[in-house]
Design a protein around this motif. Structure first.
Motif, PDB file in Angstrom:
ATOM      1  N   GLY A  22       0.808  -1.202   0.000  1.00 24.21           N
ATOM      2  CA  GLY A  22       0.000   0.000   0.000  1.00 24.21           C
ATOM      3  C   GLY A  22       0.847   1.260   0.000  1.00 24.21           C
ATOM      4  N   TYR A  23       0.197   2.363  -0.340  1.00 24.06           N
ATOM      5  CA  TYR A  23       0.878   3.655  -0.390  1.00 24.06           C
ATOM      6  C   TYR A  23       1.360   4.098   0.977  1.00 24.06           C
ATOM      7  N   GLY A  24       0.613   3.770   2.043  1.00 26.45           N
ATOM      8  CA  GLY A  24       1.030   4.236   3.364  1.00 26.45           C
ATOM      9  C   GLY A  24       0.204   3.652   4.487  1.00 26.45           C
ATOM     10  N   HIS A  25       0.508   4.086   5.691  1.00 25.26           N
ATOM     11  CA  HIS A  25      -0.165   3.625   6.902  1.00 25.26           C
ATOM     12  C   HIS A  25      -0.151   4.756   7.909  1.00 25.26           C
ATOM     13  N   SER A  26      -1.077   4.696   8.840  1.00 24.62           N
ATOM     14  CA  SER A  26      -1.068   5.652   9.937  1.00 24.62           C
ATOM     15  C   SER A  26      -0.031   5.232  10.969  1.00 24.62           C
ATOM     16  N   LEU A  27       0.391   6.169  11.797  1.00 20.17           N
ATOM     17  CA  LEU A  27       1.315   5.874  12.885  1.00 20.17           C
ATOM     18  C   LEU A  27       1.084   6.847  14.030  1.00 20.17           C
ATOM     19  N   GLY A  28       1.588   6.474  15.197  1.00 20.73           N
ATOM     20  CA  GLY A  28       1.435   7.277  16.402  1.00 20.73           C
ATOM     21  C   GLY A  28       2.144   6.583  17.540  1.00 20.73           C
ATOM     22  N   LEU A  29       1.387   6.038  18.493  1.00 20.50           N
ATOM     23  CA  LEU A  29       1.993   5.231  19.544  1.00 20.50           C
ATOM     24  C   LEU A  29       2.523   3.915  18.977  1.00 20.50           C
ATOM     25  N   GLU A  30       1.928   3.436  17.895  1.00 22.29           N
ATOM     26  CA  GLU A  30       2.431   2.284  17.162  1.00 22.29           C
ATOM     27  C   GLU A  30       2.857   2.758  15.779  1.00 22.29           C
ATOM     28  N   VAL A  31       3.793   2.028  15.188  1.00 26.16           N
ATOM     29  CA  VAL A  31       4.283   2.454  13.883  1.00 26.16           C
ATOM     30  C   VAL A  31       3.295   2.084  12.779  1.00 26.16           C
ATOM     31  N   HIS A  32       2.390   1.143  13.051  1.00 28.39           N
ATOM     32  CA  HIS A  32       1.314   0.830  12.112  1.00 28.39           C
ATOM     33  C   HIS A  32      -0.014   0.942  12.850  1.00 28.39           C
ATOM     34  N   GLU A  33      -0.776   1.949  12.471  1.00 25.00           N
ATOM     35  CA  GLU A  33      -2.099   2.169  13.045  1.00 25.00           C
ATOM     36  C   GLU A  33      -3.089   2.384  11.899  1.00 25.00           C
ATOM     37  N   ALA A  39     -12.788   4.584   3.256  1.00 26.40           N
ATOM     38  CA  ALA A  39     -13.299   5.602   4.178  1.00 26.40           C
ATOM     39  C   ALA A  39     -12.456   6.868   4.080  1.00 26.40           C
ATOM     40  N   PRO A  40     -13.039   8.017   4.419  1.00 30.87           N
ATOM     41  CA  PRO A  40     -12.267   9.263   4.398  1.00 30.87           C
ATOM     42  C   PRO A  40     -11.238   9.301   5.522  1.00 30.87           C
ATOM     43  N   ILE A  41     -10.093   9.895   5.258  1.00 25.74           N
ATOM     44  CA  ILE A  41      -9.050  10.086   6.258  1.00 25.74           C
ATOM     45  C   ILE A  41      -9.419  11.309   7.096  1.00 25.74           C
ATOM     46  N   PRO A  42      -9.459  11.194   8.433  1.00 23.21           N
ATOM     47  CA  PRO A  42      -9.891  12.332   9.258  1.00 23.21           C
ATOM     48  C   PRO A  42      -8.819  13.407   9.399  1.00 23.21           C
ATOM     49  N   CYS A  43      -9.254  14.595   9.736  1.00 22.40           N
ATOM     50  CA  CYS A  43      -8.325  15.685  10.015  1.00 22.40           C
ATOM     51  C   CYS A  43      -7.490  15.331  11.241  1.00 22.40           C
ATOM     52  N   GLY A  44      -6.191  15.531  11.143  1.00 27.89           N
ATOM     53  CA  GLY A  44      -5.299  15.217  12.252  1.00 27.89           C
ATOM     54  C   GLY A  44      -4.698  13.830  12.185  1.00 27.89           C
ATOM     55  N   ALA A  45      -5.049  13.039  11.168  1.00 25.45           N
ATOM     56  CA  ALA A  45      -4.419  11.729  11.003  1.00 25.45           C
ATOM     57  C   ALA A  45      -2.979  11.918  10.531  1.00 25.45           C
ATOM     58  N   VAL A  46      -2.088  11.088  11.044  1.00 24.48           N
ATOM     59  CA  VAL A  46      -0.677  11.120  10.646  1.00 24.48           C
ATOM     60  C   VAL A  46      -0.386   9.830   9.890  1.00 24.48           C
ATOM     61  N   CYS A  47       0.036   9.967   8.642  1.00 21.98           N
ATOM     62  CA  CYS A  47       0.218   8.795   7.779  1.00 21.98           C
ATOM     63  C   CYS A  47       1.544   8.872   7.033  1.00 21.98           C
ATOM     64  N   SER A  48       2.045   7.707   6.683  1.00 23.07           N
ATOM     65  CA  SER A  48       3.242   7.640   5.845  1.00 23.07           C
ATOM     66  C   SER A  48       2.847   7.765   4.384  1.00 23.07           C
ATOM     67  N   ALA A  49       3.793   8.208   3.585  1.00 28.14           N
ATOM     68  CA  ALA A  49       3.643   8.303   2.128  1.00 28.14           C
ATOM     69  C   ALA A  49       4.828   7.571   1.536  1.00 28.14           C
ATOM     70  N   GLU A  50       4.650   6.304   1.131  1.00 28.53           N
ATOM     71  CA  GLU A  50       5.810   5.479   0.812  1.00 28.53           C
ATOM     72  C   GLU A  50       5.589   4.516  -0.357  1.00 28.53           C
ATOM     73  N   PRO A  51       5.337   5.043  -1.556  1.00 31.01           N
ATOM     74  CA  PRO A  51       5.278   4.138  -2.699  1.00 31.01           C
ATOM     75  C   PRO A  51       6.657   3.565  -3.010  1.00 31.01           C
ATOM     76  N   GLY A  52       6.681   2.511  -3.795  1.00 29.08           N
ATOM     77  CA  GLY A  52       7.956   1.906  -4.157  1.00 29.08           C
ATOM     78  C   GLY A  52       7.853   1.100  -5.431  1.00 29.08           C
TER      79      GLY A  52
END
Length: 358
Positions: A285-296, A306-319
């Motif tokens: 996948g293009y990315g994942h959320s992270l916070g207290l865990e590296v994959h959330e 589903a829509p991504i909520p305001c304040g979500a922190v996500c990776s941007a990592e295509p390859g």
């Protein structure tokens, strides 16, 4: 709103108490990390149980909880049952994702309150980060950026992937990391075609791509970044693949904003890679959320409608990963905001060619 108050808002209808057994949810509720323990939450009161190794810190640093010790005379089960009786708790929402079958069976057998799976509800609040959480993640990312800048000066022809990984870990901790978000991925040459390759004994060679995926913990919050660099030189094909990945990442970042569908972000990046003829070589996948865990959750990937909520922190990592040849991944961390996103990663993304000492 305090995180503990968010959890209390769940105590309507199905459950009248929460049993927090994971380190992540206990940290989130208490806004402080204790390595071991169990927390219970009800509308009438909240208690935190831990053993003698952590009791002094818990009593000093945990806010909003009454802290009680567990020992030979007072087990976790005893403490939880006493709490439920005192607070009229009949049903506890619990974290099924973090309990083994044996642990669940012990709780189910020895607790007086009924247990109800409640992981989704407990985790939901962490999808959106509070400003103070973002401050900690910014600090974690600053440490990671500093480590990347330093590691570029330590890369040498002939050193092994394991040796480079050790140098990278040193740089991460020396610059303020309080732990690792995950075991770093450090791979070179043909090994870069493995997205989650493990550092080995392969020696770095001139003309290699080197992929480094790494992050730190800062006050419990994660950073995460990936950079692919060339050692000595890059071939025309290497440059083409690198620039395609970079274009794909920028396309995903360009549409990243609060309310966008996760799959649409993935699709914007994936289209660039597919149109360039490399579609079969971008498998994750293009990315994942992270916070207290590296994959959330939530994640900007093809499965998330589903829509991504305001304040979500996500990776941007295509390859792009060409088996037996090489691979490229570029990863930043972004915050989804109204009308756009904030990029937390400051390291350069142009193709870096590390000079070779002659």
């Amino acid at each position: 709103m305090k995180n503990l108050d968010k959890y209390k808002s769940l105590l309507t209808g199905d459950v009248d108490g929460l049993l927090l057994t994971s380190r992540y949810s206990r940290h989130y509720a208490a806004e402080f990390d204790i390595a071991e323990g169990v927390a219970v939450v009800s509308a009438k009161g909240c208690q935190y149980f831990t053993d003698s190794r952590y009791i002094e810190s818990a009593e000093k640093d945990l806010k909003g909880f009454e802290v009680l010790v567990v020992d030979g005379s007072h087990s976790y089960f005893d403490r939880i049952n006493q709490f439920c009786e005192a607070n009229g708790v009949k049903t506890l929402g619990f974290e099924q994702k973090y309990l083994t079958v044996a642990e669940f069976q012990s709780y189910e057998k020895r607790l007086t309150a009924a247990l109800m799976p409640y992981q989704e509800q407990i985790d939901a609040f962490r999808a959106t980060k509070e400003p103070w959480e973002l401050d900690l993640m910014v600090k974690a990312q600053e440490i990671t950026d500093k480590a990347f800048a330093e590691i570029l000066g330590r890369i040498r022809v002939g050193m092994t992937e394991k040796e480079l990984a050790a140098e990278l870990i040193y740089c991460l901790l020396k610059n303020g990391g309080e732990g690792l978000s995950f075991d770093p991925i450090v791979v070179s040459g043909p090994n870069t075609s493995m997205p989650h390759g493990v550092p080995g004994e392969r020696k770095l060679q001139e003309g290699d791509f080197i992929t480094m995926d790494f992050g730190v913990l800062y006050q419990g919050y994660c950073s995460d970044m990936t950079r692919t660099v060339a050692l000595g030189y890059a071939t025309e094909e290497m440059e083409k693949v690198y620039n395609t990945v970079l274009e794909a990442q920028l396309a995903g970042i360009a549409i990243s904003r609060a309310g966008v569908i996760g799959a649409d972000v993935d699709g914007a990046a994936r289209k660039i890679i597919t149109d360039a003829g490399y579609g079969p070589y971008f498998g994750h996948g293009y990315g994942h959320s992270l916070g207290l865990e590296v994959h959330e959750s939530p994640s900007p990937n093809s499965r998330n409608t589903a829509p991504i909520p305001c304040g979500a922190v996500c990776s941007a990592e295509p390859g792009i990963y060409l088996p037996g040849k090489f691979g490229v991944r570029i990863e930043d961390v972004v915050v989804f905001q109204e009308g756009g996103c904030r990029i937390l990663t400051a390291s350069p993304k142009n193709l870096i060619v590390v000079p070779v000492e002659k």
